[in-house]
Motif scaffolding. Structure first.
Motif, PDB file in Angstrom:
ATOM      1  N   GLN A  89       0.656  -0.891  -0.044  1.00  0.00           N
ATOM      2  CA  GLN A  89      -0.592  -0.386   0.077  1.00  0.00           C
ATOM      3  C   GLN A  89       0.840   1.194   0.038  1.00  0.00           C
ATOM      4  O   GLN A  89       1.898   1.130   0.627  1.00  0.00           O
ATOM      5  CB  GLN A  89      -1.452   0.295   0.878  1.00  0.00           C
ATOM      6  CG  GLN A  89      -2.227  -1.226   1.505  1.00  0.00           C
ATOM      7  CD  GLN A  89      -3.655  -0.826   2.004  1.00  0.00           C
ATOM      8  OE1 GLN A  89      -3.522   0.803   2.032  1.00  0.00           O
ATOM      9  NE2 GLN A  89      -3.342  -1.126   3.270  1.00  0.00           N
ATOM     10  N   ILE A  90       0.058   2.174  -0.323  1.00  0.00           N
ATOM     11  CA  ILE A  90       0.639   3.594  -0.243  1.00  0.00           C
ATOM     12  C   ILE A  90       0.984   3.693   0.789  1.00  0.00           C
ATOM     13  O   ILE A  90      -0.488   4.292   1.437  1.00  0.00           O
ATOM     14  CB  ILE A  90      -0.130   4.549  -1.259  1.00  0.00           C
ATOM     15  CG1 ILE A  90       0.761   4.046  -3.198  1.00  0.00           C
ATOM     16  CG2 ILE A  90       1.069   5.853  -1.297  1.00  0.00           C
ATOM     17  CD1 ILE A  90      -0.500   4.949  -3.916  1.00  0.00           C
ATOM     18  N   GLY A 120       5.223  -0.565  -1.006  1.00  0.00           N
ATOM     19  CA  GLY A 120       4.764   0.309  -1.734  1.00  0.00           C
ATOM     20  C   GLY A 120       4.266   1.774  -2.418  1.00  0.00           C
ATOM     21  O   GLY A 120       4.347   2.129  -4.271  1.00  0.00           O
ATOM     22  N   ASN A 150       7.257   2.190  -4.599  1.00  0.00           N
ATOM     23  CA  ASN A 150       7.121   1.231  -6.556  1.00  0.00           C
ATOM     24  C   ASN A 150       6.201   1.987  -7.020  1.00  0.00           C
ATOM     25  O   ASN A 150       5.377   2.225  -8.514  1.00  0.00           O
ATOM     26  CB  ASN A 150       6.218  -0.012  -6.137  1.00  0.00           C
ATOM     27  CG  ASN A 150       7.150  -1.561  -5.313  1.00  0.00           C
ATOM     28  OD1 ASN A 150       8.424  -0.972  -6.408  1.00  0.00           O
ATOM     29  ND2 ASN A 150       7.113  -1.800  -4.795  1.00  0.00           N
ATOM     30  N   SER A 151       4.810   3.193  -5.770  1.00  0.00           N
ATOM     31  CA  SER A 151       4.362   3.822  -6.743  1.00  0.00           C
ATOM     32  C   SER A 151       4.862   5.081  -7.255  1.00  0.00           C
ATOM     33  O   SER A 151       4.738   6.229  -8.617  1.00  0.00           O
ATOM     34  CB  SER A 151       3.253   4.160  -5.983  1.00  0.00           C
ATOM     35  OG  SER A 151       2.528   2.906  -5.663  1.00  0.00           O
ATOM     36  N   ARG A 203       6.968   8.403  -9.116  1.00  0.00           N
ATOM     37  CA  ARG A 203       7.822   7.637 -10.234  1.00  0.00           C
ATOM     38  C   ARG A 203       9.820   8.590 -10.352  1.00  0.00           C
ATOM     39  O   ARG A 203      10.094   8.328 -11.061  1.00  0.00           O
ATOM     40  CB  ARG A 203       7.512   8.554 -11.082  1.00  0.00           C
ATOM     41  CG  ARG A 203       5.790   7.732 -11.958  1.00  0.00           C
ATOM     42  CD  ARG A 203       5.070   9.404 -12.611  1.00  0.00           C
ATOM     43  NE  ARG A 203       4.512   9.727 -11.558  1.00  0.00           N
ATOM     44  CZ  ARG A 203       3.269  10.720 -12.039  1.00  0.00           C
ATOM     45  NH1 ARG A 203       2.904  11.166 -13.308  1.00  0.00           N
ATOM     46  NH2 ARG A 203       3.590  12.278 -11.558  1.00  0.00           N
ATOM     47  N   VAL A 209      -1.271  10.703  -8.609  1.00  0.00           N
ATOM     48  CA  VAL A 209      -0.895   9.488  -8.406  1.00  0.00           C
ATOM     49  C   VAL A 209      -1.856   8.948  -7.316  1.00  0.00           C
ATOM     50  O   VAL A 209      -1.894   7.670  -7.741  1.00  0.00           O
ATOM     51  CB  VAL A 209       0.394   9.234  -8.361  1.00  0.00           C
ATOM     52  CG1 VAL A 209       0.951   7.927  -7.840  1.00  0.00           C
ATOM     53  CG2 VAL A 209       1.543   9.521  -8.888  1.00  0.00           C
ATOM     54  N   MET A 210      -1.830   9.457  -5.931  1.00  0.00           N
ATOM     55  CA  MET A 210      -2.196   8.809  -5.313  1.00  0.00           C
ATOM     56  C   MET A 210      -3.771   8.265  -5.698  1.00  0.00           C
ATOM     57  O   MET A 210      -4.884   7.876  -5.048  1.00  0.00           O
ATOM     58  CB  MET A 210      -1.980   9.790  -4.034  1.00  0.00           C
ATOM     59  CG  MET A 210      -0.665   8.906  -3.285  1.00  0.00           C
ATOM     60  SD  MET A 210      -0.953   9.516  -1.908  1.00  0.00           S
ATOM     61  CE  MET A 210      -0.594  11.925  -1.578  1.00  0.00           C
ATOM     62  N   ALA A 245      -4.751   6.110  -8.257  1.00  0.00           N
ATOM     63  CA  ALA A 245      -4.650   4.409  -7.654  1.00  0.00           C
ATOM     64  C   ALA A 245      -5.311   3.978  -7.016  1.00  0.00           C
ATOM     65  O   ALA A 245      -6.025   3.323  -7.219  1.00  0.00           O
ATOM     66  CB  ALA A 245      -2.893   5.093  -6.611  1.00  0.00           C
ATOM     67  N   LYS A 279      14.028   1.467  -6.304  1.00  0.00           N
ATOM     68  CA  LYS A 279      13.507   0.664  -6.651  1.00  0.00           C
ATOM     69  C   LYS A 279      12.806  -0.759  -7.412  1.00  0.00           C
ATOM     70  O   LYS A 279      11.941  -1.668  -6.842  1.00  0.00           O
ATOM     71  CB  LYS A 279      12.413   1.520  -8.433  1.00  0.00           C
ATOM     72  CG  LYS A 279      10.917   1.646  -8.459  1.00  0.00           C
ATOM     73  CD  LYS A 279      10.292   2.687  -9.207  1.00  0.00           C
ATOM     74  CE  LYS A 279       8.864   2.828  -9.140  1.00  0.00           C
ATOM     75  NZ  LYS A 279       8.208   4.157 -10.169  1.00  0.00           N
ATOM     76  N   ARG A 311      11.396  -3.600  -4.880  1.00  0.00           N
ATOM     77  CA  ARG A 311      10.878  -4.776  -5.757  1.00  0.00           C
ATOM     78  C   ARG A 311      10.714  -5.847  -5.294  1.00  0.00           C
ATOM     79  O   ARG A 311      10.188  -6.859  -5.072  1.00  0.00           O
ATOM     80  CB  ARG A 311      10.507  -4.357  -7.044  1.00  0.00           C
ATOM     81  CG  ARG A 311       9.270  -3.552  -7.637  1.00  0.00           C
ATOM     82  CD  ARG A 311      10.019  -2.400  -8.913  1.00  0.00           C
ATOM     83  NE  ARG A 311       8.775  -1.379  -9.615  1.00  0.00           N
ATOM     84  CZ  ARG A 311       8.655  -0.977 -10.724  1.00  0.00           C
ATOM     85  NH1 ARG A 311       9.264  -1.758 -11.674  1.00  0.00           N
ATOM     86  NH2 ARG A 311       7.361  -0.051 -10.834  1.00  0.00           N
ATOM     87  N   GLN A 324       7.640  -7.321  -5.339  1.00  0.00           N
ATOM     88  CA  GLN A 324       6.522  -6.943  -6.290  1.00  0.00           C
ATOM     89  C   GLN A 324       6.881  -7.120  -7.575  1.00  0.00           C
ATOM     90  O   GLN A 324       6.838  -6.379  -8.469  1.00  0.00           O
ATOM     91  CB  GLN A 324       6.192  -5.681  -5.713  1.00  0.00           C
ATOM     92  CG  GLN A 324       5.465  -5.542  -4.806  1.00  0.00           C
ATOM     93  CD  GLN A 324       4.787  -4.294  -4.110  1.00  0.00           C
ATOM     94  OE1 GLN A 324       4.486  -3.578  -4.921  1.00  0.00           O
ATOM     95  NE2 GLN A 324       5.757  -4.292  -2.566  1.00  0.00           N
TER      96      GLN A 324
END
Length: 467
Positions: free
Chosen positions: A88-89, A104, A107-108, A110, A214-215, A218, A265, A269, A274
């Motif tokens: 999760q973010i 998370g 991973n989200s 950029r 982004v959030m 998502a 990143k 992962r 992930q």
């Protein structure tokens, strides 16, 4: 005191001057010492109840960004940063300077500027003492909210998202009506001040607004709201305010490609499961150094040392001296019991960068395997002196003490170091029992007995502290 309503006046368009409210240390029910105790207690709770990642390289990469932003504030030495293996973010901050973020979030994001935006927001919550002020305004219920956040994040990481969201809703239902407006004002204040911190640190303030979007995208695809939404209410008004503030600042040239962030990143992962072998192979074959490093980490984790070595050899053609490659190469040698090659692999890099915790801990681990215990102990103790909460350091000290030859003090020291591992892992009761055992068998050694007694008293007092 700024409430963070719709004002966009925190910046002077030409000079980008700071406008951070001064929050005196005497304000609120919790003074700085109590805040530190709360931070340490929550640190232990997080280690006990949440899937934390004990990885010195990743921790230190993120902590360097965190520390750079902290240098813009008046905060004293922070408790630290914890990385949580959760898709999760999410991120949260606790008084005393404890900060945590989920993989998370990495991973989200950029780029590192987006991560820095979240860190800056969390740092602002602490510098403005929002937690203490909430406790004062809501007569202690802010503490219940924190417990709910932790439980909700724990359940969400171990069960399906709907269950995690249900716990979050249930734990904060009593607070929601009473606290929502206050909480939103605090969030806006943290946005405004956090953006000042990140800009002053050289990060692109547009990235805070970017990551809000982004959030938003998502979560619009989910049937439930993640933890971050409840702990950091995100409204369209906040999103537009963040963009307006960022537009008032001088332009910071965005980094179109940042290999360091790319490595972080891909590596995260791998650590969080992930990514897949096929995805790593596909990107690594495009001569992507970060994916090549990630592939080496993937195979090392699987104990496939032949494949790991092939991936390392490929990555080394681009940068043979990268610290993470050195660490992974050492792991490959240690995994094959090639201790001499492991030492040779890491020794030079560790000596060249004595401040690099991850490299030096890997060197210490190799020294322990080679039975060069005194050299290993000197390295580990150097880092523990600067951070007594360093769980990786205490684990190495326990490993080292277990490797020592039999002596009159070996068992006592094994127990002492085991107690520290247990304590900072959140097993307070087990740690105290272990130290009591050490105290019983140390009666004939007065200096050790005095040291153990003092540490035992400290642990017992801290354990009794009620959040």
């Amino acid at each position: 005191m700024a409430t963070g309503h719709s004002e966009i006046d925190g910046f002077n368009q030409s000079a980008a001057q700071f406008n951070v409210p001064e929050i005196g240390s005497g304000i609120g029910l919790i003074d700085q010492q109590k805040e530190k105790m709360i931070g340490e207690k929550v640190y232990r709770e997080v280690q006990a109840k949440m899937p934390t990642i004990q990885n010195p390289w990743l921790e230190d990469q993120l902590f360097s960004v965190f520390s750079h932003i902290l240098s813009q504030t008046q905060l004293q030495q922070p408790i630290g940063l914890v990385v949580i293996n959760d898709p999760q973010i999410n991120a949260f901050a606790v008084p005393g300077g404890l900060f945590a973020l989920n993989l998370g979030l990495l991973n989200s994001a950029r780029n590192m500027d987006e991560v820095a935006g979240v860190m800056s927001h969390e740092i602002a919550h602490v510098t403005q003492r929002h937690y203490s002020r909430s406790q004062e305004a809501f007569k202690g219920q802010g503490l219940l909210a924190l417990a709910g956040i932790l439980v909700g994040a724990l359940v969400a990481s171990q069960a399906d998202g709907d269950a995690g969201a249900a716990v979050m809703l249930g734990s904060q239902a009593a607070l929601l009506d009473k606290q929502l407006t206050y909480s939103r004002n605090q969030e806006r204040e943290a946005d405004r001040i956090g953006m000042q911190y990140m800009y002053a640190s050289g990060y692109n303030p547009q990235s805070m607004a970017d990551f809000f979007e982004v959030m938003h995208r998502a979560t619009s695809r989910l049937s439930f709201m993640p933890d971050f939404w409840y702990t950091h209410p995100l409204t369209s008004e906040r999103m537009s305010e963040a963009r307006l503030r960022a537009n008032q600042l001088p332009v910071v040239k965005p980094k179109l490609f940042n290999q360091d962030f790319d490595i972080i990143k891909w590596y995260s992962r791998v650590l969080s499961g992930q990514t897949t072998e096929q995805e790593l192979l596909s990107v690594a074959q495009q001569n992507n150094f970060a994916a090549q490093v990630g592939l080496a980490a993937y195979y090392t984790d699987k104990h496939d040392y032949k494949a790991a070595q092939a991936a390392l050899d490929q990555a080394k053609r681009s940068n043979s001296l990268h610290p993470l490659l050195v660490i992974l190469q050492t792991d490959v040698y240690l995994g094959q019991n090639q201790t001499d090659l492991a030492l040779k692999s890491v020794q030079s890099a560790a000596a060249t960068m004595p401040e690099h915790r991850a490299l030096n801990y890997k060197y210490a681990e190799s020294l322990i395997r080679a039975k060069q215990l005194d050299r290993a102990k000197a390295i580990i103790q150097r880092f523990l002196r600067s951070n007594h909460r360093d769980l990786s350091g205490w684990n190495l000290m326990l490993q080292l003490t277990n490797a020592e030859p039999a002596s009159a003090t070996k068992t006592i020291n094994v127990l002492r170091h085991r107690a520290e591992v247990e304590y900072w892992s959140g097993s307070d009761e087990a740690a105290i029992k272990t130290l009591l055992h050490a105290q019983r068998i140390s009666q004939s050694n007065s200096s050790l007995s005095v040291t153990i007694k003092a540490r035992l008293k400290q642990m017992q007092q801290e354990r009794q502290y009620k959040i």
